[in-house]
Write a protein that holds these residues in place. Structure first.
Motif, PDB file in Angstrom:
ATOM      1  N   MET A   1       0.834  -1.168   0.000  1.00 23.98           N
ATOM      2  CA  MET A   1       0.000   0.000   0.000  1.00 23.98           C
ATOM      3  C   MET A   1       0.888   1.243   0.000  1.00 23.98           C
ATOM      4  O   MET A   1       1.800   1.367   0.802  1.00 23.98           O
ATOM      5  CB  MET A   1      -0.904  -0.006   1.225  1.00 23.98           C
ATOM      6  CG  MET A   1      -1.713   1.241   1.363  1.00 23.98           C
ATOM      7  SD  MET A   1      -2.678   1.181   2.874  1.00 23.98           S
ATOM      8  CE  MET A   1      -4.147   1.931   2.301  1.00 23.98           C
TER       9      MET A   1
ATOM     10  N   ARG B   1       1.112   5.294   0.453  1.00 23.04           N
ATOM     11  CA  ARG B   1       0.364   6.400   1.042  1.00 23.04           C
ATOM     12  C   ARG B   1       0.765   7.687   0.335  1.00 23.04           C
ATOM     13  O   ARG B   1       0.707   7.777  -0.870  1.00 23.04           O
ATOM     14  CB  ARG B   1       0.620   6.439   2.539  1.00 23.04           C
ATOM     15  CG  ARG B   1       0.002   5.208   3.228  1.00 23.04           C
ATOM     16  CD  ARG B   1       0.191   5.242   4.689  1.00 23.04           C
ATOM     17  NE  ARG B   1      -0.453   6.430   5.247  1.00 23.04           N
ATOM     18  CZ  ARG B   1      -0.720   6.601   6.508  1.00 23.04           C
ATOM     19  NH1 ARG B   1      -0.420   5.658   7.348  1.00 23.04           N
ATOM     20  NH2 ARG B   1      -1.278   7.690   6.954  1.00 23.04           N
TER      21      ARG B   1
ATOM     22  N   GLN C   1      -1.304  15.930  -4.438  1.00 19.07           N
ATOM     23  CA  GLN C   1      -2.002  14.870  -3.712  1.00 19.07           C
ATOM     24  C   GLN C   1      -2.676  15.484  -2.495  1.00 19.07           C
ATOM     25  O   GLN C   1      -2.012  15.949  -1.580  1.00 19.07           O
ATOM     26  CB  GLN C   1      -1.037  13.762  -3.293  1.00 19.07           C
ATOM     27  CG  GLN C   1      -1.760  12.604  -2.628  1.00 19.07           C
ATOM     28  CD  GLN C   1      -0.835  11.461  -2.274  1.00 19.07           C
ATOM     29  OE1 GLN C   1       0.340  11.486  -2.574  1.00 19.07           O
ATOM     30  NE2 GLN C   1      -1.382  10.453  -1.624  1.00 19.07           N
TER      31      GLN C   1
ATOM     32  N   GLU D   1      -5.188  13.972  -0.449  1.00 18.76           N
ATOM     33  CA  GLU D   1      -5.370  13.003   0.632  1.00 18.76           C
ATOM     34  C   GLU D   1      -4.038  12.302   0.890  1.00 18.76           C
ATOM     35  O   GLU D   1      -3.438  11.748  -0.015  1.00 18.76           O
ATOM     36  CB  GLU D   1      -6.433  11.976   0.240  1.00 18.76           C
ATOM     37  CG  GLU D   1      -6.667  10.883   1.237  1.00 18.76           C
ATOM     38  CD  GLU D   1      -7.129  11.396   2.584  1.00 18.76           C
ATOM     39  OE1 GLU D   1      -6.481  11.074   3.583  1.00 18.76           O
ATOM     40  OE2 GLU D   1      -8.140  12.118   2.627  1.00 18.76           O
TER      41      GLU D   1
ATOM     42  N   TYR E   1      -4.010   7.720   1.942  1.00 17.74           N
ATOM     43  CA  TYR E   1      -4.029   6.637   0.964  1.00 17.74           C
ATOM     44  C   TYR E   1      -3.858   7.236  -0.431  1.00 17.74           C
ATOM     45  O   TYR E   1      -3.959   8.437  -0.626  1.00 17.74           O
ATOM     46  CB  TYR E   1      -5.327   5.826   1.052  1.00 17.74           C
ATOM     47  CG  TYR E   1      -6.580   6.640   0.857  1.00 17.74           C
ATOM     48  CD1 TYR E   1      -7.181   6.727  -0.395  1.00 17.74           C
ATOM     49  CD2 TYR E   1      -7.168   7.332   1.919  1.00 17.74           C
ATOM     50  CE1 TYR E   1      -8.325   7.482  -0.586  1.00 17.74           C
ATOM     51  CE2 TYR E   1      -8.313   8.083   1.747  1.00 17.74           C
ATOM     52  CZ  TYR E   1      -8.888   8.152   0.485  1.00 17.74           C
ATOM     53  OH  TYR E   1     -10.016   8.901   0.292  1.00 17.74           O
ATOM     54  N   LEU E   2      -3.569   6.374  -1.381  1.00 17.11           N
ATOM     55  CA  LEU E   2      -3.336   6.806  -2.755  1.00 17.11           C
ATOM     56  C   LEU E   2      -4.195   5.974  -3.691  1.00 17.11           C
ATOM     57  O   LEU E   2      -4.182   4.748  -3.630  1.00 17.11           O
ATOM     58  CB  LEU E   2      -1.857   6.626  -3.116  1.00 17.11           C
ATOM     59  CG  LEU E   2      -1.478   6.898  -4.564  1.00 17.11           C
ATOM     60  CD1 LEU E   2      -1.604   8.380  -4.875  1.00 17.11           C
ATOM     61  CD2 LEU E   2      -0.065   6.438  -4.833  1.00 17.11           C
ATOM     62  N   ARG E   3      -4.941   6.628  -4.533  1.00 15.25           N
ATOM     63  CA  ARG E   3      -5.752   5.925  -5.531  1.00 15.25           C
ATOM     64  C   ARG E   3      -5.085   6.084  -6.887  1.00 15.25           C
ATOM     65  O   ARG E   3      -4.678   7.190  -7.265  1.00 15.25           O
ATOM     66  CB  ARG E   3      -7.160   6.498  -5.554  1.00 15.25           C
ATOM     67  CG  ARG E   3      -7.848   6.335  -4.187  1.00 15.25           C
ATOM     68  CD  ARG E   3      -9.256   6.704  -4.268  1.00 15.25           C
ATOM     69  NE  ARG E   3      -9.931   5.684  -5.059  1.00 15.25           N
ATOM     70  CZ  ARG E   3     -11.148   5.250  -4.839  1.00 15.25           C
ATOM     71  NH1 ARG E   3     -11.839   5.759  -3.861  1.00 15.25           N
ATOM     72  NH2 ARG E   3     -11.694   4.350  -5.602  1.00 15.25           N
ATOM     73  N   PRO E   4      -4.943   4.996  -7.647  1.00 23.32           N
ATOM     74  CA  PRO E   4      -4.262   5.050  -8.943  1.00 23.32           C
ATOM     75  C   PRO E   4      -4.858   6.080  -9.907  1.00 23.32           C
ATOM     76  O   PRO E   4      -4.122   6.696 -10.688  1.00 23.32           O
ATOM     77  CB  PRO E   4      -4.407   3.631  -9.494  1.00 23.32           C
ATOM     78  CG  PRO E   4      -4.605   2.770  -8.289  1.00 23.32           C
ATOM     79  CD  PRO E   4      -5.341   3.625  -7.299  1.00 23.32           C
ATOM     80  N   GLU E   5      -6.146   6.295  -9.843  1.00 16.61           N
ATOM     81  CA  GLU E   5      -6.767   7.245 -10.774  1.00 16.61           C
ATOM     82  C   GLU E   5      -6.367   8.705 -10.493  1.00 16.61           C
ATOM     83  O   GLU E   5      -6.554   9.576 -11.328  1.00 16.61           O
ATOM     84  CB  GLU E   5      -8.290   7.099 -10.804  1.00 16.61           C
ATOM     85  CG  GLU E   5      -8.979   7.312  -9.486  1.00 16.61           C
ATOM     86  CD  GLU E   5      -9.215   6.042  -8.684  1.00 16.61           C
ATOM     87  OE1 GLU E   5     -10.109   6.083  -7.817  1.00 16.61           O
ATOM     88  OE2 GLU E   5      -8.516   5.033  -8.903  1.00 16.61           O
ATOM     89  N   TRP E   6      -5.802   8.977  -9.322  1.00 17.24           N
ATOM     90  CA  TRP E   6      -5.333  10.330  -9.016  1.00 17.24           C
ATOM     91  C   TRP E   6      -3.988  10.641  -9.653  1.00 17.24           C
ATOM     92  O   TRP E   6      -3.632  11.797  -9.843  1.00 17.24           O
ATOM     93  CB  TRP E   6      -5.178  10.525  -7.514  1.00 17.24           C
ATOM     94  CG  TRP E   6      -6.428  10.399  -6.708  1.00 17.24           C
ATOM     95  CD1 TRP E   6      -7.729  10.453  -7.148  1.00 17.24           C
ATOM     96  CD2 TRP E   6      -6.503  10.200  -5.307  1.00 17.24           C
ATOM     97  NE1 TRP E   6      -8.598  10.301  -6.112  1.00 17.24           N
ATOM     98  CE2 TRP E   6      -7.863  10.144  -4.957  1.00 17.24           C
ATOM     99  CE3 TRP E   6      -5.565  10.060  -4.312  1.00 17.24           C
ATOM    100  CZ2 TRP E   6      -8.303   9.953  -3.654  1.00 17.24           C
ATOM    101  CZ3 TRP E   6      -5.988   9.875  -3.010  1.00 17.24           C
ATOM    102  CH2 TRP E   6      -7.350   9.828  -2.700  1.00 17.24           C
TER     103      TRP E   6
END
Length: 80
Positions: free
Chosen positions: A1, A3, A26, A28, A31-36
């Protein structure tokens, strides 16, 4: 995961701070979402990875390998 994608370090040169690595944008950090990821940018003044090389170490001093109590050859061989 993964961050937050934060800089690995910061340098101060002539009173100005520079990031080493990391991204901008970034919101947030938990956590990190791939779509960001396509929305992340790097500041043009910051340092970023370009390349690396693996090479034999060049001796800094002419070393004869003889020392009072040492029975080993120094410096040890390695790579940089």
């Amino acid at each position: 995961m993964i961050r937050a994608v934060e800089p690995e370090a910061q340098l101060q040169l002539n009173g100005k701070w520079y990031n080493v690595g990391g991204v901008d944008g970034q919101k947030e950090r938990a956590y990190l979402r791939p779509e960001w990821m396509p929305t992340f940018t790097a500041k043009p003044e910051d340092f970023s990875y370009v390349k690396h090389e693996i090479s034999e170490l060049d001796p800094l001093l002419p070393w004869k390998g003889i020392s009072g109590g040492l029975h080993i050859r120094l410096p040890e061989k390695g790579r940089s």
